[in-house]
Write an enzyme that holds these catalytic residues in place. Structure first.
Site, PDB file in Angstrom:
ATOM      1  N   PRO A 140       6.986 -18.185  -8.959  1.00 47.32           N
ATOM      2  CA  PRO A 140       8.107 -17.247  -8.907  1.00 47.32           C
ATOM      3  C   PRO A 140       7.711 -15.899  -9.515  1.00 47.32           C
ATOM      4  CG  PRO A 140       8.815 -19.388  -9.732  1.00 47.32           C
ATOM      5  CD  PRO A 140       7.324 -19.437  -9.646  1.00 47.32           C
ATOM      6  N   GLU A 161      13.539 -20.975  -8.196  1.00 47.99           N
ATOM      7  CA  GLU A 161      13.565 -21.120  -9.645  1.00 47.99           C
ATOM      8  C   GLU A 161      15.011 -20.939 -10.146  1.00 47.99           C
ATOM      9  OE1 GLU A 161      10.616 -19.346 -12.951  1.00 47.99           O
ATOM     10  OE2 GLU A 161      11.803 -17.845 -11.936  1.00 47.99           O
ATOM     11  N   TYR A 193      14.111 -24.198 -15.113  1.00 49.21           N
ATOM     12  CA  TYR A 193      13.403 -23.031 -15.668  1.00 49.21           C
ATOM     13  C   TYR A 193      13.617 -23.006 -17.188  1.00 49.21           C
ATOM     14  CZ  TYR A 193      12.093 -17.999 -15.720  1.00 49.21           C
ATOM     15  OH  TYR A 193      11.506 -16.778 -15.943  1.00 49.21           O
ATOM     16  N   HIS A 209      10.342 -18.367 -20.919  1.00 47.31           N
ATOM     17  CA  HIS A 209      10.630 -16.927 -20.878  1.00 47.31           C
ATOM     18  C   HIS A 209      11.880 -16.534 -21.666  1.00 47.31           C
ATOM     19  CE1 HIS A 209       8.039 -16.585 -16.981  1.00 47.31           C
ATOM     20  NE2 HIS A 209       7.323 -16.414 -18.071  1.00 47.31           N
ATOM     21  N   TYR A 266      14.746 -17.689 -21.830  1.00 41.14           N
ATOM     22  CA  TYR A 266      16.066 -17.897 -21.233  1.00 41.14           C
ATOM     23  C   TYR A 266      16.715 -19.138 -21.858  1.00 41.14           C
ATOM     24  CZ  TYR A 266      14.698 -14.281 -17.928  1.00 41.14           C
ATOM     25  OH  TYR A 266      14.310 -13.094 -17.372  1.00 41.14           O
ATOM     26  N   ARG A 287       9.304 -25.415 -15.261  1.00 42.85           N
ATOM     27  CA  ARG A 287       8.485 -24.295 -15.743  1.00 42.85           C
ATOM     28  C   ARG A 287       8.707 -24.187 -17.240  1.00 42.85           C
ATOM     29  NH1 ARG A 287       8.323 -18.072 -13.390  1.00 42.85           N
ATOM     30  NH2 ARG A 287       6.058 -17.929 -13.361  1.00 42.85           N
ATOM     31  N   ARG A 340       0.522 -11.737  -9.284  1.00 46.51           N
ATOM     32  CA  ARG A 340      -0.113 -10.460  -8.966  1.00 46.51           C
ATOM     33  C   ARG A 340      -1.227 -10.545  -7.903  1.00 46.51           C
ATOM     34  NH1 ARG A 340      -0.988  -8.454 -14.982  1.00 46.51           N
ATOM     35  NH2 ARG A 340      -1.243 -10.702 -15.219  1.00 46.51           N
ATOM     36  N   ASP A 363      -2.344  13.506  -5.030  1.00 44.42           N
ATOM     37  CA  ASP A 363      -2.134  14.372  -6.191  1.00 44.42           C
ATOM     38  C   ASP A 363      -2.198  15.848  -5.829  1.00 44.42           C
ATOM     39  OD1 ASP A 363      -1.816  12.185  -7.833  1.00 44.42           O
ATOM     40  OD2 ASP A 363      -3.916  12.100  -8.430  1.00 44.42           O
TER      41      ASP A 363
HETATM   42  P1  ADP Z   1      -5.891  11.562  -5.432  1.00 52.73           P
HETATM   43  O1  ADP Z   1      -5.390  10.746  -6.573  1.00 52.73           O
HETATM   44  O2  ADP Z   1      -4.826  12.386  -4.785  1.00 52.73           O
HETATM   45  O3  ADP Z   1      -6.691  10.774  -4.439  1.00 52.73           O
HETATM   46  P2  ADP Z   1      -8.204  12.519  -6.966  1.00 52.73           P
HETATM   47  O4  ADP Z   1      -8.146  13.616  -7.972  1.00 52.73           O
HETATM   48  O5  ADP Z   1      -8.404  11.136  -7.448  1.00 52.73           O
HETATM   49  O6  ADP Z   1      -6.902  12.664  -6.059  1.00 52.73           O
HETATM   50  O7  ADP Z   1      -9.378  12.814  -5.960  1.00 52.73           O
HETATM   51  C1  ADP Z   1      -9.585  14.067  -5.381  1.00 52.73           C
HETATM   52  C2  ADP Z   1     -11.030  14.115  -4.912  1.00 52.73           C
HETATM   53  O8  ADP Z   1     -11.190  15.281  -4.104  1.00 52.73           O
HETATM   54  C3  ADP Z   1     -12.047  14.226  -6.041  1.00 52.73           C
HETATM   55  O9  ADP Z   1     -13.021  13.216  -5.888  1.00 52.73           O
HETATM   56  C4  ADP Z   1     -12.664  15.622  -5.867  1.00 52.73           C
HETATM   57  O10 ADP Z   1     -14.034  15.664  -6.206  1.00 52.73           O
HETATM   58  C5  ADP Z   1     -12.470  15.863  -4.376  1.00 52.73           C
HETATM   59  N1  ADP Z   1     -12.410  17.285  -3.986  1.00 52.73           N
HETATM   60  C6  ADP Z   1     -11.721  18.276  -4.588  1.00 52.73           C
HETATM   61  N2  ADP Z   1     -11.904  19.452  -3.949  1.00 52.73           N
HETATM   62  C7  ADP Z   1     -12.743  19.204  -2.905  1.00 52.73           C
HETATM   63  C8  ADP Z   1     -13.325  20.010  -1.858  1.00 52.73           C
HETATM   64  N3  ADP Z   1     -13.072  21.308  -1.776  1.00 52.73           N
HETATM   65  N4  ADP Z   1     -14.145  19.414  -0.948  1.00 52.73           N
HETATM   66  C9  ADP Z   1     -14.388  18.082  -1.026  1.00 52.73           C
HETATM   67  N5  ADP Z   1     -13.869  17.279  -1.994  1.00 52.73           N
HETATM   68  C10 ADP Z   1     -13.057  17.820  -2.923  1.00 52.73           C
HETATM   69 FE1  SF4 Z   2       0.521  -5.494  -9.697  1.00 50.91          FE
HETATM   70 FE2  SF4 Z   2      -1.321  -3.586 -10.078  1.00 50.91          FE
HETATM   71 FE3  SF4 Z   2      -2.070  -6.031  -9.403  1.00 50.91          FE
HETATM   72 FE4  SF4 Z   2      -0.793  -4.543  -7.624  1.00 50.91          FE
HETATM   73  S1  SF4 Z   2      -2.789  -4.115  -8.492  1.00 50.91           S
HETATM   74  S2  SF4 Z   2      -0.407  -6.678  -8.087  1.00 50.91           S
HETATM   75  S3  SF4 Z   2       0.584  -3.406  -8.938  1.00 50.91           S
HETATM   76  S4  SF4 Z   2      -1.025  -5.463 -11.280  1.00 50.91           S
END
Ligand code: ADP
Ligand code: SF4
Length: 687
Positions: free
Chosen positions: A29, A104, A170, A173, A175, A223, A320, A647
């Site tokens: 579970p 569960e 259960y 945990h 409970y 459990r 997981r 990002d």
């Molecule tokens: P995300 O979490 O969004 O995937 P990261 O910061 O982990 O972003 O990864 C971004 C990647 O992009 C890094 O490995 C970085 O070296 C690469 N990067 C950044 N600028 C450039 C560029 N101009 N050309 C090629 N790669 C790049």
């Molecule tokens: Fe959970 Fe992280 Fe494993 Fe995915 S990778 S099952 S989110 S612990």
């Protein structure tokens, strides 16, 4: 490919009372942020596990009666005919693939606040709510206990009607039932308190009554925690717990065993490694002839086989590993070990329950999206058209986009500025305790390197001209983000002007590139998740004296949601880090930092030779802007589509970057908009 005979033992059927599990893969579970609020999403997710080869698939905790309500944390329920229909959605899906379905049954005790139902919570005695709500339980009298037994029996009958094959008692945990068992919590003076026999009485009655009600066709599982927290790491099951197990040893059809300490049982990989429950399990298996299941974040088939051969467990229990890779058993069966997507132990999955939202997984972007978006963890639509796609940046977003686009059959070029793949994951997995996070990169690199339609170019720092000269049909920019060095974040809503000199100001990017501060280091954590505390640990490991400052009241406050906050703060205390909470960094002059109290604005001064700022990130979106500007000012013969993901679009957790990369790949060529693809699973009317 075929199965390696070494793993045959994992695929043996195992009898559990009146039913037979088709193999030893057992999804125990686990909560998921869906429960009875989102039954279609839940059923599709459980069905995928069965399709992936898990021989037993269980639901999460399932309330037997409105007196056990855990909202805002979503739970399952069997209170009514409507609940039977909702649960039947799960069992039908699970049975479709030949697996057994388990449920569960749950009574909350002092852990439930009943904020939805407004029933008075029932407890072993009158005690304050364990989740911190300002209320106490009512001490159950003999009529309450009779009612509970009746509700449990009725719920068991409903479970059978819903199609479940295994029904749980259960008793762990924290409970209700675990509190009846506990000498620490059970202070009753009637026949349910005092002696061991009395404290075990209710669990024994529930086992017997459940067996009586449904035991001819359904297996009855218990459990329970192997330990009671009084043993030692080498001998965790001691004294009275042993007697308790001996008293009940042969009563249930199956033992599902965990440990008292939840942070240990499902600890993040930073603090707890694979197979860590082994010492506690060994004893239980030795005193019963009934099958035993236990967890341990098992992802290696060799470890699984060893656990069974060494008599630790009969089933490979998993929450997981089954979330990160619902097809883990099938991949072992088909000899596709390289394709296993191993859990990294980050506990983002658990935050769904904490935050009352559907489950997410860092490694498996389809988790929770099986019904809502119709995503399958292994299958993806083939490409809709012939196209060359340029992915720029090989962090989690770029790697996952490349992998999934490659799987769809597109021609993909992945360009990465540095000499390694993985982006932030490659950097962060070198920090203390985070080695397993490297699996995010490893799984994807493993997949990409065998795809003939994917080419990877390392050491290629592209500019807009380079990117456009390739002639790709689609460009996706995944260039990540940089940590800010100006203090901007939640505490400072503008860049902080009182930080200097700059050579004594550090960011996480400096630490990643091996540029470490010397002397007394002050970590200012305005991010509130894992990174600030991990970096503090890294500085200590390099001999620095560290002061950790956060405007929150706890170290790594968001870690409460992933159940790691307690261990995180404990770790910093044990490392001798000076912790100052509820303070922001107002000024730093190179020798002293001035901190402001978030409540009173009063200031205090601490000595510091360097400041490490973990506050906010700036998206690396200039390449995206340059490419789009260039297309506008100097239109090329062929217009590529240009998108940004991960990002570089909006800095977030790794799970979000993986999701963004996956979604880009899924939706390329589909003209789908968000509103077209999300189905709302709410206001469920099973009639
Ligand atoms: P995300 O979490 O969004 O995937 P990261 O910061 O982990 O972003 O990864 C971004 C990647 O992009 C890094 O490995 C970085 O070296 C690469 N990067 C950044 N600028 C450039 C560029 N101009 N050309 C090629 N790669 C790049
Ligand atoms: Fe959970 Fe992280 Fe494993 Fe995915 S990778 S099952 S989110 S612990």
């Amino acid at each position: 490919m075929t199965r390696d005979p070494r793993y045959d033992i994992l695929f043996e059927p195992v009898k559990i009372g009146p039913v037979v599990a088709p193999n030893r893969f057992y999804q125990v579970p686990h909560c998921n942020g869906m429960g009875n609020l989102r039954p279609r999403m839940l059923a599709a997710m459980r069905g995928i596990k069965a399709e992936g080869g898990w021989g037993v698939v269980c639901t999460e905790y399932c309330s037997i009666h409105p007196s056990s309500d855990d909202l805002p944390h979503p739970y399952n329920s069997l209170w009514s005919q409507a609940d039977i229909k909702a649960n039947a959605l799960v069992t039908e899906k699970v049975h479709e693939f030949g697996a057994l379905a388990g449920v569960e049954l749950w009574a909350a005790g002092a852990s439930g606040a009943n904020l939805l139902t407004r029933e008075v919570p029932l407890g072993v005695d009158s005690r304050p709510n364990l989740a911190g709500h300002p209320l106490q339980t009512r001490a159950m009298d003999s009529q309450d206990i009779k009612n509970l037994r009746r509700w449990h029996r009725t719920a068991a009958l409903r479970a059978r009607e819903a199609g479940f094959d295994i029904v749980y008692i259960y008793a762990t945990h924290h409970y209700l039932l675990s509190q009846f068992l506990s000498p620490e919590h059970n202070h009753r003076t009637d026949e349910y308190g005092g002696s061991l026999e009395n404290r075990v009485r209710l669990v024994r009655e529930l086992i017997e009554e459940t067996k009586d009600a449904i035991g001819d066709t359904c297996a009855v599982a218990v459990r329970m925690a192997a330990d009671d927290g009084t043993g030692t790491p080498d001998e965790p099951v001691t004294g009275e717990r042993r007697e308790m197990f001996e008293m009940l040893a042969e009563l249930p059809d199956l033992w599902d065993i965990n440990v008292q300490d939840y942070e240990h049982e499902m600890g993040v990989s930073r603090f707890v490694k694979e197979g860590s429950l082994e010492k506690a399990m060994h004893y239980v298996k030795s005193i019963t002839t009934k099958p035993v299941v236990t967890v341990g974040r098992f992802t290696s088939p060799d470890t699984m086989v060893a656990q069974i051969r060494r008599g630790i467990t009969d089933f490979i229990g998993a929450a997981r590993p089954s979330i990160a890779d619902p097809f883990l058993p099938r991949k072992i069966e088909e000899g596709r070990l390289d394709e296993i997507r191993e859990c990294i132990g980050c506990n983002i999955c658990y935050t769904g329950d904490s935050l009352s939202v559907p489950i997410r997984c860092t490694q498996n972007p389809t988790m929770g999206e099986e019904w809502r978006r119709g995503w399958h963890p292994e299958n993806i639509e083939p490409k809709s058209h012939d196209a060359l796609i340029l992915v720029i940046g090989a962090g989690p977003a770029g790697l996952e986009a490349t992998r999934a686009l490659g799987q769809r059959g597109y021609q993909v070029m992945l360009a990465e500025a540095s000499t390694e793949l993985g982006g932030r994951v490659a950097q962060e997995c070198r920090l203390p305790g985070l080695a397993e996070w490297g699996r995010v990169r490893d799984y994807r690199v493993q997949q990409i390197q065998v795809m003939p339609n994917v080419d990877v170019f390392l050491d290629n720092d592209l500019n807009a001209e380079d990117a456009l000269s390739i002639g790709a049909d689609h460009i996706v920019v995944a260039t990540g983000a940089q940590w800010r060095a100006d203090g901007f974040g939640r505490y400072h809503t503008k860049p902080c002007l009182n930080l200097g000199p700059s050579r004594q100001i550090f960011t996480p990017n400096d630490i990643f590139s091996g540029h470490l501060p010397k002397g007394r280091g002050l970590v200012f954590d305005d991010d509130h998740y894992y990174l600030g505390s991990v970096l503090a640990e890294a500085l200590v490991a390099h001999g620095a004296e560290v002061c950790f400052v956060t405007p929150e009241n706890l170290v790594s406050a968001w870690g409460v949601n992933s159940d790691e906050q307690h261990q995180t703060q404990q770790r910093l205390i044990e490392l001798g880090v000076q912790i100052i909470t509820a303070h922001g960094l107002d000024e730093f002059d190179g020798a002293e930092a001035t901190l402001g109290c978030v409540y009173t604005k009063q200031t205090r001064v601490v000595a510091a030779d360097a400041v490490l700022l973990v506050t906010a990130r700036t998206p690396n979106d200039s390449l995206y802007e340059e490419i789009t500007a260039k297309i506008e000012s100097d239109p090329p013969a062929k217009y590529p589509t240009v998108d940004k993901i991960g990002d570089c679009d909006a800095p977030a957790i790794i799970a979000s970057a993986i999701y963004a990369g996956h979604r880009y790949a899924r939706e390329l060529g589909t003209n789908m908009e968000q509103s077209d693809v999300i189905r709302h699973d709410r206001l469920f009317d099973p009639n």
